[in-house]
Design a protein around this motif. Structure first.
Motif, PDB file in Angstrom:
ATOM      1  N   LYS A 499       0.777  -1.231  -0.013  1.00 25.39           N
ATOM      2  CA  LYS A 499      -0.038   0.028  -0.034  1.00 25.39           C
ATOM      3  C   LYS A 499       0.704   1.308  -0.138  1.00 25.39           C
ATOM      4  CE  LYS A 499      -2.629   1.000   3.755  1.00 25.39           C
ATOM      5  NZ  LYS A 499      -3.387   0.979   4.686  1.00 25.39           N
ATOM      6  N   GLN A 500       1.901   1.330   0.586  1.00 28.29           N
ATOM      7  CA  GLN A 500       2.806   2.494   0.808  1.00 28.29           C
ATOM      8  C   GLN A 500       3.466   2.656  -0.468  1.00 28.29           C
ATOM      9  OE1 GLN A 500       2.549   4.755   3.428  1.00 28.29           O
ATOM     10  NE2 GLN A 500       3.946   5.696   2.155  1.00 28.29           N
ATOM     11  N   LEU A 501       4.129   1.485  -0.903  1.00 28.46           N
ATOM     12  CA  LEU A 501       4.774   1.524  -2.273  1.00 28.46           C
ATOM     13  C   LEU A 501       3.678   2.313  -3.450  1.00 28.46           C
ATOM     14  CD1 LEU A 501       6.478  -1.866  -2.517  1.00 28.46           C
ATOM     15  CD2 LEU A 501       7.823   0.672  -2.477  1.00 28.46           C
ATOM     16  N   VAL A 502       2.339   1.685  -3.380  1.00 29.47           N
ATOM     17  CA  VAL A 502       1.542   2.469  -4.466  1.00 29.47           C
ATOM     18  C   VAL A 502       1.242   3.888  -4.009  1.00 29.47           C
ATOM     19  CG1 VAL A 502      -0.897   2.253  -5.092  1.00 29.47           C
ATOM     20  CG2 VAL A 502       0.690  -0.055  -5.064  1.00 29.47           C
ATOM     21  N   THR A 562       2.124  -1.512 -11.434  1.00 28.59           N
ATOM     22  CA  THR A 562       0.745  -1.879 -11.676  1.00 28.59           C
ATOM     23  C   THR A 562       0.590  -3.414 -11.164  1.00 28.59           C
ATOM     24  OG1 THR A 562       0.428  -0.570 -13.862  1.00 28.59           O
ATOM     25  CG2 THR A 562      -0.993  -2.477 -13.745  1.00 28.59           C
ATOM     26  N   PHE A 563       1.499  -4.284 -11.258  1.00 33.20           N
ATOM     27  CA  PHE A 563       1.525  -5.562 -10.658  1.00 33.20           C
ATOM     28  C   PHE A 563       1.433  -5.547  -9.141  1.00 33.20           C
ATOM     29  CE2 PHE A 563       4.155  -9.072  -8.696  1.00 33.20           C
ATOM     30  CZ  PHE A 563       3.220 -10.308  -9.405  1.00 33.20           C
ATOM     31  N   ILE A 564       2.136  -4.815  -8.521  1.00 33.39           N
ATOM     32  CA  ILE A 564       1.913  -4.699  -7.105  1.00 33.39           C
ATOM     33  C   ILE A 564       0.700  -3.950  -6.603  1.00 33.39           C
ATOM     34  CG2 ILE A 564       2.881  -3.171  -5.305  1.00 33.39           C
ATOM     35  CD1 ILE A 564       5.642  -3.442  -6.653  1.00 33.39           C
ATOM     36  N   ARG A 565       0.240  -3.028  -7.404  1.00 33.70           N
ATOM     37  CA  ARG A 565      -0.931  -2.491  -6.948  1.00 33.70           C
ATOM     38  C   ARG A 565      -2.157  -3.423  -7.177  1.00 33.70           C
ATOM     39  NH1 ARG A 565      -2.452   2.780  -7.895  1.00 33.70           N
ATOM     40  NH2 ARG A 565      -0.578   3.133  -9.347  1.00 33.70           N
ATOM     41  N   ARG A 663      -2.614 -18.401 -17.350  1.00 36.38           N
ATOM     42  CA  ARG A 663      -2.073 -18.488 -16.233  1.00 36.38           C
ATOM     43  C   ARG A 663      -1.753 -17.179 -15.318  1.00 36.38           C
ATOM     44  NH1 ARG A 663       2.457 -18.186 -18.923  1.00 36.38           N
ATOM     45  NH2 ARG A 663       3.210 -16.071 -18.072  1.00 36.38           N
ATOM     46  N   GLN A 664      -2.222 -16.147 -15.900  1.00 36.95           N
ATOM     47  CA  GLN A 664      -1.991 -14.648 -15.032  1.00 36.95           C
ATOM     48  C   GLN A 664      -3.164 -14.507 -14.372  1.00 36.95           C
ATOM     49  OE1 GLN A 664      -0.375 -11.473 -17.006  1.00 36.95           O
ATOM     50  NE2 GLN A 664       1.152 -12.652 -18.395  1.00 36.95           N
ATOM     51  N   PHE A 665      -4.455 -15.109 -14.994  1.00 33.74           N
ATOM     52  CA  PHE A 665      -5.540 -14.449 -14.657  1.00 33.74           C
ATOM     53  C   PHE A 665      -6.808 -15.332 -14.055  1.00 33.74           C
ATOM     54  CE2 PHE A 665      -3.873 -11.042 -17.369  1.00 33.74           C
ATOM     55  CZ  PHE A 665      -4.219  -9.896 -16.541  1.00 33.74           C
ATOM     56  N   CYS A 666      -6.502 -16.772 -14.174  1.00 37.02           N
ATOM     57  CA  CYS A 666      -7.719 -17.550 -14.108  1.00 37.02           C
ATOM     58  C   CYS A 666      -7.470 -18.545 -12.777  1.00 37.02           C
ATOM     59  CB  CYS A 666      -7.921 -18.488 -15.298  1.00 37.02           C
ATOM     60  SG  CYS A 666      -8.552 -17.659 -16.890  1.00 37.02           S
ATOM     61  N   ASN A 667      -8.550 -18.925 -12.261  1.00 37.59           N
ATOM     62  CA  ASN A 667      -8.851 -19.916 -11.367  1.00 37.59           C
ATOM     63  C   ASN A 667      -8.220 -19.437  -9.785  1.00 37.59           C
ATOM     64  OD1 ASN A 667      -9.883 -21.340 -13.245  1.00 37.59           O
ATOM     65  ND2 ASN A 667      -8.728 -23.134 -12.961  1.00 37.59           N
ATOM     66  N   GLU A 668      -8.016 -18.146  -9.835  1.00 40.27           N
ATOM     67  CA  GLU A 668      -7.800 -17.650  -8.349  1.00 40.27           C
ATOM     68  C   GLU A 668      -8.312 -16.148  -8.351  1.00 40.27           C
ATOM     69  OE1 GLU A 668      -3.542 -17.951  -7.454  1.00 40.27           O
ATOM     70  OE2 GLU A 668      -3.000 -16.452  -9.073  1.00 40.27           O
ATOM     71  N   PRO A 669      -8.532 -15.728  -7.285  1.00 41.83           N
ATOM     72  CA  PRO A 669      -9.132 -14.249  -7.489  1.00 41.83           C
ATOM     73  C   PRO A 669      -8.132 -13.369  -7.927  1.00 41.83           C
ATOM     74  CG  PRO A 669      -9.450 -15.295  -5.324  1.00 41.83           C
ATOM     75  CD  PRO A 669      -8.760 -16.154  -5.917  1.00 41.83           C
ATOM     76  N   THR A 670      -8.342 -12.409  -8.717  1.00 50.19           N
ATOM     77  CA  THR A 670      -7.482 -11.425  -9.365  1.00 50.19           C
ATOM     78  C   THR A 670      -8.228 -10.034  -9.440  1.00 50.19           C
ATOM     79  OG1 THR A 670      -6.222 -11.173 -11.453  1.00 50.19           O
ATOM     80  CG2 THR A 670      -8.354 -11.958 -11.776  1.00 50.19           C
ATOM     81  N   ILE A 671      -7.305  -8.980  -9.912  1.00 55.88           N
ATOM     82  CA  ILE A 671      -7.648  -7.750 -10.237  1.00 55.88           C
ATOM     83  C   ILE A 671      -7.738  -7.450 -11.748  1.00 55.88           C
ATOM     84  CG2 ILE A 671      -7.326  -5.219  -9.887  1.00 55.88           C
ATOM     85  CD1 ILE A 671      -8.619  -6.281  -7.343  1.00 55.88           C
ATOM     86  N   MET A 672      -8.725  -7.006 -12.410  1.00 56.67           N
ATOM     87  CA  MET A 672      -8.885  -6.765 -13.675  1.00 56.67           C
ATOM     88  C   MET A 672      -8.945  -5.285 -13.721  1.00 56.67           C
ATOM     89  SD  MET A 672      -8.672  -9.671 -15.210  1.00 56.67           S
ATOM     90  CE  MET A 672      -9.191  -9.173 -16.938  1.00 56.67           C
ATOM     91  N   HIS A 673      -8.027  -4.773 -14.889  1.00 59.74           N
ATOM     92  CA  HIS A 673      -8.187  -3.325 -15.204  1.00 59.74           C
ATOM     93  C   HIS A 673      -8.260  -3.096 -16.656  1.00 59.74           C
ATOM     94  CE1 HIS A 673      -7.106   0.920 -14.736  1.00 59.74           C
ATOM     95  NE2 HIS A 673      -5.839   0.832 -15.131  1.00 59.74           N
ATOM     96  N   THR A 674      -8.905  -2.209 -17.296  1.00 65.20           N
ATOM     97  CA  THR A 674      -9.046  -1.656 -18.476  1.00 65.20           C
ATOM     98  C   THR A 674     -10.329  -2.892 -19.227  1.00 65.20           C
ATOM     99  OG1 THR A 674      -7.484  -3.285 -19.705  1.00 65.20           O
ATOM    100  CG2 THR A 674      -6.684  -0.863 -18.975  1.00 65.20           C
TER     101      THR A 674
END
Length: 773
Positions: A499-502, A562-565, A663-674
């Protein structure tokens, strides 16, 4: 169609004082000896009044009364004030919500809700003039604070401004020694975990030694909660009609619920059922002078029904789209159209009516709790002088209910008998809030956040008390967990550091590390980022090179941050009492009153574009059309007619191969942007206004995207659940057409992932283990 009769229901009267029901006095006496009391008597029998009796024994003690909806809170405030005045009790009764705190802030040097809330608890007379408080009593008054659970959650979980967090936490934890939580069955498993944490910490720090009393009101208590209370070892008593002492069998009785003729129909849509009975509804109102209500889970159905019944002018709507004033006036109309805001505990008000307030009811209820709660709105005779007039209910529900009733060929039921029969159909006619694996996993991290915050200010030699508290949380939430206190602290520290880095990046537009902990985490996140791009591992020497390159390259910094966010936001999404994703809203000009009784209002953009034809306007043109000023908004819509046959979908340009996307977005909670918004009709994506399509692009949306081959498992889980998925169309580099994936948005993503976790691990040929973000 099946027709059955529900027999009148009677409750025992307290023999020493006929002004009180037996269960009300039973609750009062149980609170004298128990830490926690659950009143589980039937809807409409005066459970709220039962909880108020204990106020007569309280001196110099503040009371916290929690109710789940604002409409219910307003009714409770009125009831509590009348009780306090009648009994001449020494309390200020305060209705506290975000709007009040904002209003109080206008007259103070601070606008921080946390500071204002703390002042209200510690010294409400600071706001005596604004709140119209009586300060003339010779002795100080305690307070009864009536709040929604969100305010309580933000206080207990340290989510006000940092400067106020400790004060508000201490105020909620130490200043209230009688807590009433109304409609306890209403909450989902995540929300129940929040309350359980409060019970655990109260017990751990000695407040449940006779000092603090807790009263839960629930017509249908969740069996899961009772199991968790057993694990906690809390001293409690569950009160309901089936466990009344034998010596009370001859107590006098009074009627609380009247006879109901219940028809259960096979129609698929409530609108059609109402349309078929429109003449009967008009007869009920204008010839028989009866009062009725129509309740549906869907706002669009209520608005459609409002249009279908256009020849009945004497009606009003109680929905989330209405103003407080229009909802209040709607109660006094002969016909009320309502969404689930009236399901729980709501008592429709009428003026000096001698019989039941609601004589007839149309409703849909596809879950046990919905069906029973809505049925409980009709035929309530407690406190009425006329109790022998029949009420009528017309219901749509799951076909399995009709089949079961048809097989029994029984014409009359007691209320409790029908309720037990419906609960016996749990597999085919379930409750909404039965997904419980969240509490064995994510709930521990959520509960550890306030432990972590207290740990930061507690002297080191007292840290063992918090370790014991954490062990108690584990014992209740997840007895098999192997997680240790230091591991949980490390997880929260990583979250706070992200949170502080962001925050630093957003303020300075470049990555800055203020301390060694941030630098260490940055390197760890950089290594994970590289692995996400497809590299199996990162050597220390390569990591040093990448780090040095990143610190000099703005584009790479943006990608890494963006990855950290996203990793920060997926954890933050856990820390919400209700919903972690709130979509965009629009200001609406509604001259035909399709959405509400107000010509100008604000509502959810998704709902508006899905269910209405509309025009999108610039603000200046909108003001000209509406004839009044408009609040600031990204969107200004004019509604022209109803829309049918559409479904909302989401669109994502992946710029990845299908394998890399999954691999990056499926089958676990994630954050989608755009993400972009799309509209689907007859399996075709319709063009919509580009501004509306882009409404989500700037937002970070928590979600769970399930791989295409795992859709069947998801659909089986969500069958007969109140969680829904949307279609996500993803454009990938190695497919000429967009690929369709099911996606679950917001807080529900964590519920679903918790249930599917073992399956996902098994598919990946990994050993199941206790997981956490």
């Amino acid at each position: 169609m099946i027709t059955i009769t529900l027999a009148p229901q009677y409750e025992k009267v307290w023999p020493d004082d006929p002004n009180w029901l037996y269960h009300q006095m039973r609750t009062y006496h149980a609170l004298k000896t128990q830490d926690l009391v659950i009143n589980a008597y039937t809807t409409g029998t005066g459970k709220t009044r039962a909880s108020l009796l204990y106020l007569r024994d309280i001196t110099n003690t503040n009371v916290l009364f929690i109710a789940p909806t604002n409409e219910l809170i307003r009714q409770h405030v009125e009831d509590i004030r009348r009780f306090v005045e009648k009994e001449r009790l020494n309390f200020h009764v305060l209705e506290v919500n975000a709007a009040l705190l904002q209003e109080l802030g206008l007259d103070r040097e601070t606008s921080r809700n946390g500071e204002l809330l703390h002042q209200l608890v510690k010294n409400p007379l600071t706001f005596a003039e604004k709140l119209h408080l009586d300060s003339s009593w010779s002795q100080p008054k305690s307070i009864i604070m009536v709040v929604n659970p969100d305010i309580f959650y933000y206080g207990m979980y340290f989510f006000y401004k940092p400067v106020d967090q400790r004060n508000v936490f201490e105020a909620f934890f130490t200043e209230f020694n009688y807590i009433v939580i109304d409609e306890f069955h209403y909450y989902n498993i995540k929300q129940l975990a929040n309350f359980l944490f409060f019970f655990i910490i109260s017990q751990q720090f000695g407040y449940l030694d006779g000092t603090r009393k807790i009263c839960l009101l629930s017509a249908t208590p969740n069996p899961q909660v009772l199991r968790f209370l057993e694990r906690l070892g809390l001293k409690y008593e569950l009160l309901h009609s089936e466990n009344e002492p034998a010596e009370t069998k001859d107590y006098p009785k009074i009627q609380t619920l009247g006879t109901i003729e219940l028809q259960i129909h096979e129609q698929e849509y409530l609108t059609k059922l109402v349309q078929e009975h429109a003449a009967l509804i008009r007869k009920y109102i204008y010839e028989d002078h009866l009062d009725g209500a129509i309740i549906s889970s869907a706002l669009w159905k209520i608005n459609e029904i409002n249009s279908v019944l256009s020849n009945i002018p004497d009606k009003g709507r109680i929905t989330g789209a209405e103003t407080r004033e229009s909802r209040t006036s709607a109660q006094y109309q002969p016909l009320i159209l309502a969404t689930p805001t009236v399901d729980i505990g709501f008592n429709f008000q009428k003026r000096r009516k001698e019989r039941q307030n609601i004589d007839f009811l149309f409703f849909d209820g596809y879950f046990q709790d919905d069906f029973l709660q809505r049925l409980g709105r009709v035929g309530r005779t407690l406190g009425k002088t006329i109790t022998d007039q029949k009420s009528y209910a017309y219901a749509l529900t799951d076909p399995v209910v009709m089949q079961t009733l048809a097989q029994r060929e029984q014409q009359q039921y007691e209320r409790r008998e029908l309720a037990e029969l419906l609960r016996s159909l749990a597999e085919k006619f379930p409750q909404k809030n039965e997904l419980e694996k969240y509490i064995n996993s994510y709930a521990i991290l959520e509960a550890f956040y306030p432990i972590y915050q207290v740990n930061r200010v507690m002297p080191p030699h007292l840290e063992h008390l918090l370790q014991e508290l954490f062990d108690s949380v584990k014992k209740v939430f997840a007895p098999g967990s192997t997680k240790q206190f230091w591991q949980m602290r490390q997880l929260i520290q990583s979250y706070e550091t992200r949170k502080q880095l962001v925050f630093n990046y957003d303020r300075h537009k470049k990555i800055l590390t203020d301390n060694a902990a941030q630098e260490k985490l940055l390197r760890e996140e950089l290594a994970l980022y590289v692995q996400e791009q497809g590299q199996d591992s990162v050597s220390p020497s390569l990591l040093d090179q990448l780090h040095n390159f990143m610190m000099a390259d703005g584009q790479l910094q943006e990608k890494v941050i963006t990855f950290i966010r996203k990793r920060y936001l997926i954890t933050r999404a856990l820390f919400h009492f209700r919903e972690s994703f709130q979509g965009p809203t629009a200001v609406v000009f509604d001259p035909k009153h399709l959405l509400s009784e107000n010509s100008v209002t604000r509502y959810d953009l998704f709902h508006l574009i899905l269910h209405f034809h509309y025009h999108l306007h610039e603000r200046k043109r909108f003001i000209e059309l509406a004839g009044c000023d408009a609040a600031q908004s990204d969107f200004y819509l004019e509604l022209t007619d109803f829309e049918k046959g559409r479904s909302l979908t989401l669109i994502y340009e992946a710029e990845l191969t299908q394998k890399d996307f999954e691999r990056q977005f499926c089958n676990e909670p994630t954050i989608m942007h755009t993400l972009k918004i799309g509209m689907l009709q007859n399996q075709a994506i319709l063009p919509i206004h580009p501004e509306i399509s882009a409404a989500l692009e700037k937002l970070y949306v928590p979600c769970l995207i399930v791989k295409r081959e795992d859709r069947g498992r998801l659909f089986a889980l969500l069958k007969k659940k109140s969680i829904f998925y949307r279609k996500l169309f993803v454009s990938v580099d190695d497919s000429g057409t967009p690929l369709e994936y099911p996606v679950v948005l917001g807080t529900a993503a964590f519920f679903v992932y918790a249930e599917l976790y073992s399956y996902f691990r098994m598919k990946a040929k990994q050993e199941p283990e206790y997981w956490i973000v």
